[in-house]
Design an enzyme around this catalytic site. Structure first.
Site, PDB file in Angstrom:
ATOM      1  CD  GLU A   1      -3.096  -0.691   0.303  1.00 30.54           C
ATOM      2  OE1 GLU A   1      -3.583   0.116   0.039  1.00 30.54           O
ATOM      3  OE2 GLU A   1      -3.701  -1.701  -0.409  1.00 30.54           O
TER       4      GLU A   1
ATOM      5  CG  ASP B   1      -8.186   4.339  -6.315  1.00 32.53           C
ATOM      6  OD1 ASP B   1      -8.644   5.019  -6.219  1.00 32.53           O
ATOM      7  OD2 ASP B   1      -7.804   3.295  -5.640  1.00 32.53           O
TER       8      ASP B   1
ATOM      9  CB  THR C   1      -6.237   6.110  -0.936  1.00 30.22           C
ATOM     10  OG1 THR C   1      -7.218   5.801  -1.962  1.00 30.22           O
ATOM     11  CG2 THR C   1      -5.721   4.789  -0.141  1.00 30.22           C
TER      12      THR C   1
END
Length: 274
Positions: A59, A77, A82
Site C-alpha cells: 500500500e 483509482d 485514499t
C-alpha cells in the site's frame, strides 16, 4: 477491529489446592503447548505485526506501517482520497465510517466538520466539500493518539478480524489468514463480483478448504487464482505482484505459518523481515 477480552473469575482461585493434588490427569486432554499452537493465528501480536508490514509494503512501499496514519492522497483509482494505515477511501464508505467513529469518541475533532461532505462523496471519486484543506486536516488529526486508535479500531473491525475469523473457520493457518486479509483490504467484502466473499466463492468452485476436507496449499492456490482474476478486472489493480511475488512465494516455500525470515517483492521493490 473490536477486541474482546475476558477476565478469569476469582472463583477459580477458590478451588482447594488438594483438589489439584489428587485429581488424576486426563490422558485425552491436549497439552498446553498443543492448545497454544491451535489457538495461534494472524491475531497473535507478532504475526499481526508482520501482516501490517507486508500490507504496508504494497500500500505504501514501506514496512513502516505506523508512519502511514498521516498518509493521504488521491491515487487516481476512482475511489477519491485514499488515506491512513489501511487505505481508507472517501469513495467507498470506510473513511466515512472511520471519521464517524472518531467523532463519537472525540466530538469536535478537526475532521468532524467534513462528515457532511464525506457522506455526499461516498460512492464517487469527488472531492466536493473536502478540498482544499482536508488533506492538511487529516495529517493534523494523525498527530492525535485518539485518531490513531480510531484507525486501528476500524482496520480491525472491518478488515482484520473478519478475515482472521473466516480463515480459522476455513481451517487455514497464519499465511491463509493473511491471504484473506490482504484480499479484504483491497476488494472489501461487498456483493460485487470482485469482493472477498465472491473471490472465496470462485475458489470454492475449484477446491475445498481444510475445514471441508481439502488440502490447505491446494485451497490457497485456488483462492489466489480467484484473487488474481478479481484484480485483473480493474485497471488500478491489474498489477498482481502483491500475489505473484509475495504471497505465492511464501506458499511455494510451504511457509504456512508465515515465519521469518521473509523475502518478497511488490511492484518491483524488494522487502525483508528477519
Amino acid at each position: 477491529m473490536l477486541a474482546a477480552g475476558a477476565l478469569l473469575g476469582s472463583a477459580i482461585l477458590a478451588v482447594p489446592v488438594a483438589a489439584h493434588a489428587t485429581a488424576a490427569p486426563d490422558p485425552a486432554a491436549p497439552s498446553a503447548a498443543t492448545v497454544a499452537a491451535a489457538a495461534a493465528g494472524l491475531d497473535d501480536p507478532a504475526k499481526k505485526e508482520i501482516a501490517m508490514k507486508i500490507v504496508s509494503s504494497a500500500e505504501n512501499s514501506s514496512l513502516d506501517w505506523r508512519a502511514q496514519y498521516k498518509y493521504i492522497e488521491d491515487i487516481g483509482d476512482g475511489r477519491g482520497y485514499t488515506a491512513g494505515i489501511i487505505g481508507f477511501c472517501s469513495g467507498t464508505g470506510d473513511m466515512l465510517d472511520l471519521v464517524e467513529y472518531y467523532t463519537r469518541v472525540k466530538p469536535g475533532n478537526v475532521l468532524a466538520k467534513y462528515l457532511p461532505a464525506l457522506r455526499n462523496v461516498d460512492g464517487s471519486d469527488s472531492h466536493a466539500g473536502l478540498d482544499p484543506n482536508f488533506t492538511r486536516d487529516w495529517a493534523k488529526a494523525a498527530r492525535d493518539a485518539e485518531f490513531r486508535k480510531a484507525q486501528d479500531h476500524e482496520r480491525d473491525r472491518v478488515y482484520f478480524n473478519p478475515s482472521v475469523k473466516q480463515g480459522k473457520s476455513d481451517g487455514v493457518g497464519v499465511l491463509g489468514q493473511f491471504i484473506y486479509y490482504d484480499a479484504i483490504v483491497m476488494h472489501g467484502d461487498g456483493t460485487d463480483s470482485t469482493s472477498f466473499r465472491n473471490i472465496r466463492g470462485r475458489a470454492l468452485s475449484k477446491a475445498r478448504p481444510p475445514s471441508q476436507g481439502g488440502n490447505e496449499t491446494t485451497w490457497l492456490n485456488a483462492f489466489l487464482d480467484a484473487r488474481v482474476w478479481a484484480m485483473k478486472q480493474e485497471e488500478a489493480h491489474s498489477d498482481t505482484s502483491r500475489v505473484d511475488t509475495a504471497q505465492r512465494v511464501f506458499l511455494r516455500k510451504g511457509n504456512l505459518n508465515l515465519d521469518p525470515p521473509l523475502d518478497w517483492k511488490v511492484y518491483g521493490d524488494s522487502f525483508h523481515i528477519g
